[in-house]
Write a protein that holds these residues in place. Structure first.
Motif, PDB file in Angstrom:
ATOM      1  N   TRP A   1      -0.835  -1.387  17.096  1.00 25.01           N
ATOM      2  CA  TRP A   1      -1.236  -0.920  15.774  1.00 25.01           C
ATOM      3  C   TRP A   1      -2.720  -1.123  15.500  1.00 25.01           C
ATOM      4  O   TRP A   1      -3.211  -0.715  14.453  1.00 25.01           O
ATOM      5  CB  TRP A   1      -0.416  -1.620  14.689  1.00 25.01           C
TER       6      TRP A   1
ATOM      7  N   ASP B   1       5.484   1.333  11.553  1.00 26.40           N
ATOM      8  CA  ASP B   1       4.199   2.018  11.419  1.00 26.40           C
ATOM      9  C   ASP B   1       3.820   2.205   9.951  1.00 26.40           C
ATOM     10  O   ASP B   1       2.665   2.004   9.568  1.00 26.40           O
ATOM     11  CB  ASP B   1       4.253   3.391  12.098  1.00 26.40           C
ATOM     12  N   GLU B   2       4.775   2.609   9.141  1.00 31.10           N
ATOM     13  CA  GLU B   2       4.490   2.858   7.725  1.00 31.10           C
ATOM     14  C   GLU B   2       4.069   1.571   7.015  1.00 31.10           C
ATOM     15  O   GLU B   2       3.201   1.592   6.144  1.00 31.10           O
ATOM     16  CB  GLU B   2       5.699   3.500   7.036  1.00 31.10           C
TER      17      GLU B   2
ATOM     18  N   ASN C   1      -3.885   0.290   3.792  1.00 30.22           N
ATOM     19  CA  ASN C   1      -4.304   1.025   2.600  1.00 30.22           C
ATOM     20  C   ASN C   1      -4.565   0.072   1.442  1.00 30.22           C
ATOM     21  O   ASN C   1      -5.553   0.213   0.714  1.00 30.22           O
ATOM     22  CB  ASN C   1      -3.261   2.073   2.212  1.00 30.22           C
TER      23      ASN C   1
ATOM     24  N   ARG D   1       0.436   0.952   7.845  1.00 25.83           N
ATOM     25  CA  ARG D   1      -0.435   1.842   7.073  1.00 25.83           C
ATOM     26  C   ARG D   1      -0.513   1.403   5.611  1.00 25.83           C
ATOM     27  O   ARG D   1      -1.596   1.403   5.013  1.00 25.83           O
ATOM     28  CB  ARG D   1       0.037   3.289   7.202  1.00 25.83           C
TER      29      ARG D   1
ATOM     30  N   ARG E   1      -8.334   6.165   4.475  1.00 26.81           N
ATOM     31  CA  ARG E   1      -8.156   5.738   3.083  1.00 26.81           C
ATOM     32  C   ARG E   1      -9.500   5.563   2.389  1.00 26.81           C
ATOM     33  O   ARG E   1      -9.669   5.940   1.235  1.00 26.81           O
ATOM     34  CB  ARG E   1      -7.362   4.436   3.042  1.00 26.81           C
TER      35      ARG E   1
ATOM     36  N   THR F   1      -6.312   4.549   9.914  1.00 24.17           N
ATOM     37  CA  THR F   1      -5.809   4.434   8.541  1.00 24.17           C
ATOM     38  C   THR F   1      -6.888   3.926   7.596  1.00 24.17           C
ATOM     39  O   THR F   1      -7.072   4.474   6.500  1.00 24.17           O
ATOM     40  CB  THR F   1      -4.585   3.491   8.495  1.00 24.17           C
TER      41      THR F   1
ATOM     42  N   GLU G   1      -5.056   1.517  14.088  1.00 21.54           N
ATOM     43  CA  GLU G   1      -4.961   1.872  12.669  1.00 21.54           C
ATOM     44  C   GLU G   1      -6.080   1.255  11.843  1.00 21.54           C
ATOM     45  O   GLU G   1      -6.345   1.712  10.741  1.00 21.54           O
ATOM     46  CB  GLU G   1      -3.596   1.496  12.102  1.00 21.54           C
TER      47      GLU G   1
END
Length: 158
Positions: free
Chosen positions: A116, A37-38, A45, A41, A127, A123, A119
């Motif tokens: 995902w 997940d990170e 970003n 993101r 951002r 995300t 996102e």
């Protein structure tokens, strides 16, 4: 036999980028499967910082109108203006998407959006808001249709 030559430019054709969504989702799925997940993101970003930086700067200079224009133009390009509802309130832009045209297109091709894909809303817009000096709130997101409600608000000290 006469040879006919047609002179055309890409700009002569109607622009549709629907297959971009499938490619984007495949890329996000790849990152998610390998980096979690990170990683997804971080990827989004970086994308937002680079691709949407002119929009963030315009919002910093001009307020929320460039953001509203971005959404109107995006959904016009997707031929889905009827799926978008924008509501302006003092210092805020509320966005409601009744069904995401990207999700609908992906499913119509047999591609199931990855876990995902949400996102690209959560995300990416968080951002963008941060870069533009705004606060972002994702109020709802429907995994099946991509329907979403979210808002951007100007910070009190902005």
């Amino acid at each position: 036999m006469a040879l006919l030559v047609m002179d055309r430019k890409a700009s002569d054709n109607k622009y549709l980028h629907r297959d971009f969504h499938v490619s984007c989702d495949i890329g996000i799925g790849y990152v998610g499967e390998r980096y979690g997940d990170e990683g997804v993101r971080e990827y989004l970003n970086q994308y937002t910082d680079n691709f949407l930086s002119p929009l963030a700067e315009a919002v910093r200079r001009e307020g929320l109108e460039p953001l509203a224009r971005y959404f109107r133009e995006l959904y016009e390009t997707e031929e889905a203006s009827g799926q978008l509802e924008l509501t302006r309130k003092p210092g805020a832009l509320h966005v409601r998407v009744s069904a995401c045209p990207a999700v609908a297109y992906m499913k119509s091709t047999g591609h199931q959006p990855s876990k995902w894909y949400r996102e690209t809303t959560a995300t990416l817009y968080a951002r963008l808001a941060k870069n533009a000096g705004l606060r972002f709130t994702l109020e709802s997101y429907d995994e099946a249709t991509g329907a979403a409600a979210f808002r951007f608000e100007q910070e009190a000290n902005a």
